[in-house]
Design an enzyme around this catalytic site. Structure first.
Site, PDB file in Angstrom:
ATOM      1  N   CYS A 156       0.852  -1.198   0.000  1.00 40.34           N
ATOM      2  CA  CYS A 156       0.000   0.000   0.000  1.00 40.34           C
ATOM      3  C   CYS A 156       0.892   1.254   0.000  1.00 40.34           C
ATOM      4  O   CYS A 156       1.605   1.497  -0.958  1.00 40.34           O
ATOM      5  CB  CYS A 156      -0.953  -0.059   1.184  1.00 40.34           C
ATOM      6  SG  CYS A 156      -2.085   1.321   1.351  1.00 40.34           S
ATOM      7  N   ASP A 213      -9.008  -2.961  -7.489  1.00 38.04           N
ATOM      8  CA  ASP A 213      -8.539  -2.009  -6.480  1.00 38.04           C
ATOM      9  C   ASP A 213      -9.201  -0.658  -6.731  1.00 38.04           C
ATOM     10  O   ASP A 213      -8.947  -0.009  -7.741  1.00 38.04           O
ATOM     11  CB  ASP A 213      -7.018  -1.880  -6.576  1.00 38.04           C
ATOM     12  CG  ASP A 213      -6.408  -1.093  -5.420  1.00 38.04           C
ATOM     13  OD1 ASP A 213      -7.061  -0.149  -4.942  1.00 38.04           O
ATOM     14  OD2 ASP A 213      -5.277  -1.424  -5.019  1.00 38.04           O
ATOM     15  N   HIS A 245      -7.808  -4.165  -3.298  1.00 38.96           N
ATOM     16  CA  HIS A 245      -6.662  -3.610  -2.598  1.00 38.96           C
ATOM     17  C   HIS A 245      -6.440  -4.397  -1.302  1.00 38.96           C
ATOM     18  O   HIS A 245      -7.374  -4.897  -0.703  1.00 38.96           O
ATOM     19  CB  HIS A 245      -6.940  -2.138  -2.254  1.00 38.96           C
ATOM     20  CG  HIS A 245      -5.752  -1.404  -1.712  1.00 38.96           C
ATOM     21  ND1 HIS A 245      -4.777  -0.896  -2.528  1.00 38.96           N
ATOM     22  CD2 HIS A 245      -5.375  -1.110  -0.440  1.00 38.96           C
ATOM     23  CE1 HIS A 245      -3.846  -0.310  -1.778  1.00 38.96           C
ATOM     24  NE2 HIS A 245      -4.191  -0.426  -0.512  1.00 38.96           N
TER      25      HIS A 245
END
Length: 277
Positions: A156, A213, A245
């Site tokens: 991330c 995502d 995600h």
């Protein structure tokens, strides 16, 4: 870019357990024990003090390949520490420095937007690059690490950092970026993004992304692929269809076991192929 560091370190010790913002913890969470390892918190000397980090390595031997493990927005909480232990079980010295140490402790904040606004948005890229360099130096000098076999992986927020560090450190052998943002607006603290430095990478990066995502549109992934191709970079991007995600985060509902395990196998092969292992 020059940056001004604070005269103090706000976070002097790592969080215990999981960050409050990620509770409740999923029942499928992976827990790796420390048997046969040296694992725990260490202090990394920086120019303005010491930042905490989590280090794991085999209990016997030396000259271990070094892997930097870069945090999600939640800091170096239990999930990142567990990933370090997974690497250590494979013979690596894995280390995750707390890269928000000057800006604040995100482990006690319960709201993700508050984490971003109060802490993450205030972290300069230049500070992050400097702290990662300091971590590599510490691992080589004080912790039996072989800096000639240096890799980096991140998730991330940390996935974006992987791309930047691959353009920053000429001694890096390889990187693996898990769903790190590729395209964004420039700011004084974050002047460049991965798309801007695709032709400056000094080490090959494997990007692992989810096709569903919501924060990283597929078109930005394709733009990055084209930029890497134009730069004749050996870097590669894998886009998993219908995958959200955070698919590696086994402690959250976003976890996707099949894709996570495939990505982990690809990471190991990538590191071996490019001289980290």
């Amino acid at each position: 870019m020059q940056f001004t560091r604070r005269q103090f370190i706000a976070v002097t010790t790592l969080a215990a357990g999981f960050a409050l913002a990620v509770h409740p913890i999923s029942a499928q969470v992976i827990t790796t024990d420390a048997k046969g390892l040296v694992a725990g918190e260490v202090k990394i000397p920086a120019s303005d003090g010491e930042i905490p980090a989590y280090r794991a390595m085999p209990a016997t031997g030396s000259n271990f390949p070094v892997v930097l493990v870069v945090q999600e927005i939640f800091g170096v909480h239990e999930h990142l520490q567990d990933i370090c232990r997974r690497f250590a079980k494979m013979g690596y010295l894995a280390i995750a420095p707390e890269l928000y140490a000057r800006q604040g402790d995100v482990s006690k904040l319960t709201d993700i937007q508050e984490i971003i606004t109060k802490v993450v948005s205030k972290v300069p890229d230049a500070q992050v690059m400097s702290d990662l360099d300091a971590t590599v130096a510490w691992a080589a000098k004080s912790s039996k690490g072989n800096a000639d076999k240096l890799g980096i992986t991140g998730f991330c927020w940390g996935g974006r950092v992987v791309w930047l560090y691959a353009a920053h450190n000429p001694n890096l052998k390889a990187g693996v970026a898990w769903y790190g943002r590729l395209v964004s607006e420039s700011s004084p603290l974050t002047p460049q993004h991965p798309i801007d430095i695709a032709d400056e990478l000094k080490a090959p990066v494997l990007g692992l992304y989810g096709g569903s995502d919501n924060g990283i549109p597929n078109e930005t992934v394709e733009k990055m692929r084209q930029a890497l191709k134009a730069a004749e970079s050996p870097s590669e991007i894998v886009l998993y269809p219908d995958t959200p995600h955070g698919f590696f985060a086994d402690y959250r509902p976003s976890y996707r076991k099949e894709e996570a395990e495939d990505g982990w196998k690809r990471l190991q092969a990538w590191f071996k192929q490019h001289g980290v292992a």
